[in-house]
Design an enzyme around this catalytic site. Structure first.
Site, PDB file in Angstrom:
ATOM      1  CD  GLU A 251      -2.696   1.184   2.553  1.00  0.00           C
ATOM      2  OE1 GLU A 251      -3.193   2.310   2.892  1.00  0.00           O
ATOM      3  OE2 GLU A 251      -3.138   0.054   2.849  1.00  0.00           O
TER       4      GLU A 251
ATOM      5  CG  ASP B  24       8.663   9.575  -5.464  1.00  0.00           C
ATOM      6  OD1 ASP B  24       9.758   9.525  -4.755  1.00  0.00           O
ATOM      7  OD2 ASP B  24       7.775   8.796  -4.968  1.00  0.00           O
TER       8      ASP B  24
ATOM      9  N   GLY C 108      -1.854   4.586  -3.888  1.00  0.00           N
ATOM     10  CA  GLY C 108      -2.727   3.513  -4.351  1.00  0.00           C
ATOM     11  C   GLY C 108      -2.112   2.408  -3.485  1.00  0.00           C
TER      12      GLY C 108
HETATM   13  N1  LIG Z   1       4.250  -3.620 -11.629  1.00  0.00           N
HETATM   14  C1  LIG Z   1       4.658  -4.193 -10.387  1.00  0.00           C
HETATM   15  N2  LIG Z   1       5.109  -5.419  -9.997  1.00  0.00           N
HETATM   16  C2  LIG Z   1       5.349  -5.607  -8.891  1.00  0.00           C
HETATM   17  N3  LIG Z   1       5.309  -4.988  -7.618  1.00  0.00           N
HETATM   18  C3  LIG Z   1       5.030  -3.718  -7.954  1.00  0.00           C
HETATM   19  C4  LIG Z   1       4.634  -3.164  -9.284  1.00  0.00           C
HETATM   20  N4  LIG Z   1       4.331  -1.729  -9.166  1.00  0.00           N
HETATM   21  C5  LIG Z   1       4.611  -1.664  -7.557  1.00  0.00           C
HETATM   22  N5  LIG Z   1       4.642  -2.671  -7.282  1.00  0.00           N
HETATM   23  C6  LIG Z   1       5.115  -2.768  -5.626  1.00  0.00           C
HETATM   24  O1  LIG Z   1       4.269  -1.610  -5.066  1.00  0.00           O
HETATM   25  C7  LIG Z   1       4.890  -0.813  -4.255  1.00  0.00           C
HETATM   26  C8  LIG Z   1       4.319   0.547  -4.638  1.00  0.00           C
HETATM   27  O2  LIG Z   1       3.904   0.864  -5.866  1.00  0.00           O
HETATM   28  P1  LIG Z   1       3.871   2.337  -6.403  1.00  0.00           P
HETATM   29  O3  LIG Z   1       5.409   2.875  -6.056  1.00  0.00           O
HETATM   30  O4  LIG Z   1       3.895   2.424  -7.956  1.00  0.00           O
HETATM   31  O5  LIG Z   1       2.865   2.957  -5.722  1.00  0.00           O
HETATM   32  P2  LIG Z   1       2.629   4.369  -4.921  1.00  0.00           P
HETATM   33  O6  LIG Z   1       1.417   4.190  -4.328  1.00  0.00           O
HETATM   34  O7  LIG Z   1       2.860   5.358  -5.718  1.00  0.00           O
HETATM   35  O8  LIG Z   1       3.943   4.134  -3.770  1.00  0.00           O
HETATM   36  P3  LIG Z   1       4.671   5.224  -2.992  1.00  0.00           P
HETATM   37  O9  LIG Z   1       3.703   6.113  -2.869  1.00  0.00           O
HETATM   38  O10 LIG Z   1       4.859   4.424  -1.847  1.00  0.00           O
HETATM   39  O11 LIG Z   1       5.725   5.551  -3.987  1.00  0.00           O
HETATM   40  C9  LIG Z   1       6.364  -0.949  -5.016  1.00  0.00           C
HETATM   41  O12 LIG Z   1       7.239  -0.372  -4.288  1.00  0.00           O
HETATM   42  C10 LIG Z   1       6.513  -2.080  -5.177  1.00  0.00           C
HETATM   43  O13 LIG Z   1       6.848  -3.096  -4.229  1.00  0.00           O
HETATM   44 MG   LIG Z   2       6.280   4.394  -4.820  1.00  0.00          MG
END
Ligand SMILES: Nc1ncnc2c1ncn2[C@@H]1O[C@H](COP(=O)(O)OP(=O)(O)OP(=O)(O)O)[C@@H](O)[C@H]1O
Ligand SMILES: [Mg+2]
Lengths: 460, 355
Positions: free
Chosen positions: A140, A260, A144
């Site tokens: 999480e 980021d 998202g």
């Molecule tokens: N395509 C993917 N395949 C596998 N794991 C993923 C993938 N995309 C994201 N994740 C996992 O989910 C985590 C969070 O995804 P992401 O960074 O895209 O979301 P976020 O909500 O923007 O996160 P944050 O705000 O914490 O940076 C990543 O650190 C990774 O561990």
């Molecule tokens: Mg992230």
């Protein structure tokens, strides 16, 4: 970490079962592919027939829509989507190659002068998330939730990232999410995570949930670093960094700032392929960059000094700073600069790199937050640069240069294939592979020094 | 290359629009035209650059190839697309401003209400890329400030809810692809790149070139309003070249003998088609104005609504489902068209099952 009790989403059995099924699925995939090809062919025939008749119909009304026969209006996207899924082994820095192709012989035949064809794809309705079966939650984040899921029809395993939608947000779909989608859609590079599609909740009367369907990668660099019993070899660091630089050069070449970069946003699959992910802070910029960008970007520990000083006209160098921080972290398994707040972060930067001089960084004193700053005088008290225990250390990463103008740019996309290099140098694959895929405990929010992100404000 | 390409309509999508069960084409045309005009007027009043409003026009055109025109009120779709595009641009607008401007435009105190179609093709906008908006034109809409409409809190709530709901639905209908590349900057750049336009009329080359660019941009803007939807079937370089060609003809610029359009990867056939299409917009606009007056029988003025269209369909006996036509020639043509469409459907079904 592996000693921890069963994690929230540890899913070893399912993984094992999946592994066992892989052969079966591969065959199934093959079959589906063949079937798809057959269907496409039938569709194409039908479409040609339709086009032929429409053009007759349109013949008596020259002012209305173009005769459809004249040219194929849409490239058949599926044609090159089909072999695009997951098999990284034989696809490498697959930049724009498929797009520039003339769509078919029928058009080229009518095209004597060898003109470039512009292909922009098609548009159409988003499918429902019901086309995917959720397997387990992964993470999480701020913006998202990410979970692992399986395409019901093809069996393909994907990552579903759900955009957080605040029902109290009076401005509708968050612009950060829309930018993330648009940028990922526009990208096509072996070191940038692929967006397969965007799906929505099942309620046709309103859109209250939006999911990015991303190709699935087994790990992210942060969790790998946390779980690794011993640090990466220098050769491993090198191949990871090369891939990161190659992906980043692609982004910068296409006027995209990521804003980021950090280890948790860098994904790694079991074959050692690194992909840049999480474009929640990314945006297009002009060249030269506009003067009104927000400095409130990039997670604190990875944030470049010019951002800490409040610069609003910044460019690709901020991403390169983060690369330097990631580099250091790959060597020591510890984030390089763990400031407690922005002032402390800046102090640590200057401790590592030395206090900038007016010669090395002209004008830095005029930056908004530089005025109240008490800078240590005299020569920098350098603390020792990060080093890899297994090999002669590189000096302080040269991308960690405080002056943005002397910081190196991401190199032009590496010419030789990164996977072959990878195979030669034996990358980090053995270690990651030895752990059950994705079997790392869910983190308790310890993402460290997250910046105060402005959420829905129109980010510049 | 993304800045030079757009996703285009598929033959299927174009075909659907004219198929069985679709609205009669000339009604679709009127709806398309008046809604796009409404978007343009709202963009002016919201002081958005024409580049933003133009993108909203294109998104709206795409949306109506995916979703039925009658699914939502036309003015709401216009507002939602404009709001969405502005949000993604460097000129975001608040839902409240959008609500206010649309309420005004649809009210009896606006110039738009009294003559929604009198203006197209619109006056040439400021040079492309300049962020300034044509406030001079904007003020012509809001001449009667004393009579601005009142938007009640509950009225605003309702508008706001519709706006956000439609934003989501438009996004989902387009697969969340909001990318629009406009031909306008290409036309301006191409004209700068080519130094072969020398002018007969007056000696001033610079003035001539400016006139030429303005004329080309006017063609591109007019094409946004036309239900030919050239933006959905042709890529920006082709649109830009066709506008340049048409403009050069208009201002009497001398073009080289060679096939210069090939420099921009446009072939003669496509160019010819687009030039005919673009040049027909003006005459077609006149016809549209007349049709629109007819379609709004019973209600003298204002923006066309779904209710107007339903009324018109009822008059033609197309809604009740009884026999088509009230003696109008259009209805007969429609029936023939529908018959052709039905035959085609059957043929396609046959082929699909045979394959
Ligand atoms: N395509 C993917 N395949 C596998 N794991 C993923 C993938 N995309 C994201 N994740 C996992 O989910 C985590 C969070 O995804 P992401 O960074 O895209 O979301 P976020 O909500 O923007 O996160 P944050 O705000 O914490 O940076 C990543 O650190 C990774 O561990
Ligand atoms: Mg992230």
């Amino acid at each position: 970490m592996a000693s921890k009790p069963k994690s929230r989403w540890a899913d070893d059995e399912a993984d094992a079962a999946l592994e066992a099924q892989r052969k079966k699925e591969k065959e199934e995939k093959k079959r589906l592919k063949a079937e798809k090809a057959r269907k496409l062919e039938a569709e194409r025939k039908a479409r040609e027939a339709a086009a032929a008749s429409t053009s007759q119909q349109a013949g008596d009304d020259p002012d209305r829509g173009p005769p459809a026969k004249r040219r194929r209006l849409s490239p058949e996207r599926d044609n090159h989507d089909g072999d695009d899924h997951g098999d990284d082994d034989h696809r490498d820095d697959d930049n724009e190659a498929p797009r520039a192709h003339a769509p078919s012989s029928e058009t080229t035949a009518a095209d004597p002068s060898n003109l470039l064809r512009f292909e922009g794809g098609t548009f159409g309705r988003s499918r429902s998330v019901e086309n995917y079966d959720k397997l387990n939650d992964i993470e999480e984040g701020t913006y998202g939730w990410v979970s692992r899921a399986k395409d019901v029809a093809t069996g393909q395993v994907v990552a579903l990232k759900r955009l957080k939608m605040d029902p109290k947000d009076r401005s509708g779909v968050p612009v950060t999410g829309l930018r993330e989608i648009q940028i990922l859609k526009d990208c096509n590079h072996g070191n940038v995570v692929k967006l397969l599609e965007v799906v929505v909740g099942d309620d046709a009367s309103k859109v209250d949930s939006i999911f990015l369907v991303l190709e699935f990668l087994e790990h992210d660099l942060k969790s790998i670093l946390e779980d690794m019993p011993s640090p990466f070899l220098a050769s491993e660091v090198k191949t990871l960094l090369r891939q990161l630089a190659s992906g980043l050069a692609y982004l910068h070449d296409h006027f995209i700032l990521h804003r980021d970069l950090k280890t948790s946003n860098l994904l790694l699959n079991n074959r050692g392929r690194l992909k840049i992910a999480d474009f929640g802070m990314a945006r297009y910029v002009s060249d030269p960059p506009p003067a009104n960008l927000t400095p409130l970007v990039v997670t604190l520990w990875y944030r470049a000094p010019e951002l800490l000083l409040g610069e609003t006209r910044y460019g690709a160098a901020v991403d390169m700073w983060s690369v330097g921080c990631v580099f250091g972290e790959l060597l020591t398994r510890e984030p390089l600069l763990q400031g407690r707040n922005e002032v402390d972060q800046l102090a640590r930067v200057f401790e590592l790199c030395g206090t900038p001089s007016d010669d090395a960084w002209p004008g830095f004193r005029r930056l908004p937050h530089a005025r109240g700053l008490k800078l240590p005088r005299g020569p920098p008290r350098r603390r020792s640069a990060p080093r890899s225990p297994s090999s002669p250390p590189p000096a302080r990463p040269c991308s960690a240069r405080s002056s943005p103008s002397t910081r190196p740019a991401a190199p032009p996309p590496a010419r030789c294939s990164s996977t072959t290099t990878f195979a030669r140098t034996r990358g980090p694959s053995p270690r990651p592979c030895s752990r059950p895929s994705r079997a790392r405990p869910a983190r308790s929010g310890g993402d460290g020094g997250r910046p105060p992100r402005r959420r829905r404000a129109a980010r510049r | 290359m993304a800045h030079m390409t757009n996703p285009l309509a598929t033959p299927d999508q174009l075909f659907q629009r004219r198929s069985l069960g679709a609205l009669p084409m000339e009604l679709q045309d009127i709806i398309f035209f008046s809604t796009q005009c409404l978007t343009q007027a709202a963009g002016l009043l919201l002081q958005l650059p024409q580049s933003v409003t133009a993108q909203a026009n294109v998104l709206l055109a795409r949306y109506w190839l995916v979703e039925s025109m009658m699914a939502h009120e036309f003015s709401d779709v216009s507002a939602a697309t404009l709001y969405l595009v502005a949000k993604l641009s460097s000129h975001p607008v608040s839902p409240r401003d959008v609500a206010y401007i649309y309420t005004y435009l649809l009210s009896s105190s606006s110039a738009f209400f009294h003559d929604p179609s009198s203006r197209p093709p619109p006056p040439p906008p400021p040079p492309f890329g300049s962020e300034s908006t044509t406030t001079a034109t904007a003020s012509s809409f809001s001449s009667d400030k004393s009579n601005t409409p009142y938007l009640s809190p509950s009225g605003y709530q309702a508008f706001h809810a519709r706006l956000l709901r439609l934003e989501g639905l438009v996004l989902a209908a387009l697969g969340f692809d909001t990318h629009v590349a406009l031909p306008h900057p290409l036309a301006v750049t191409y004209l700068q790149a080519l130094d072969f336009f020398s002018f007969r009329r007056d000696g001033s080359k610079e003035a001539g070139r400016r006139a030429l660019a303005a004329r080309a941009v006017a063609y591109l803007n007019a094409a946004l309003l036309s239900p030919q939807a050239l933006y959905l079937t042709h890529q920006p370089p082709a649109l830009a070249v066709a506008a340049m060609y048409s403009a050069a003809r208009d201002v009497g610029a001398k073009m080289p003998e060679c096939e210069w359009w090939e420099v921009f990867d446009v072939d003669r056939e496509e160019l010819g088609f687009l030039v005919v299409g673009m040049r027909s917009v003006e005459g077609w606009g006149r016809k549209m104005r007349k049709d629109m007056k007819e379609a709004m029988r019973g209600r003298e003025r204002g923006m066309l609504t779904r209710k107007d269209v339903e009324g018109e369909l009822r008059r033609r006996g197309l809604v009740a489902g009884d026999e088509v036509g009230n003696g109008s020639k259009m209805a007969v043509v429609d029936a023939a068209e529908e018959e052709a469409a039905r035959r085609l459907d059957e043929k396609m079904a046959e082929m699909a099952s045979a394959a």
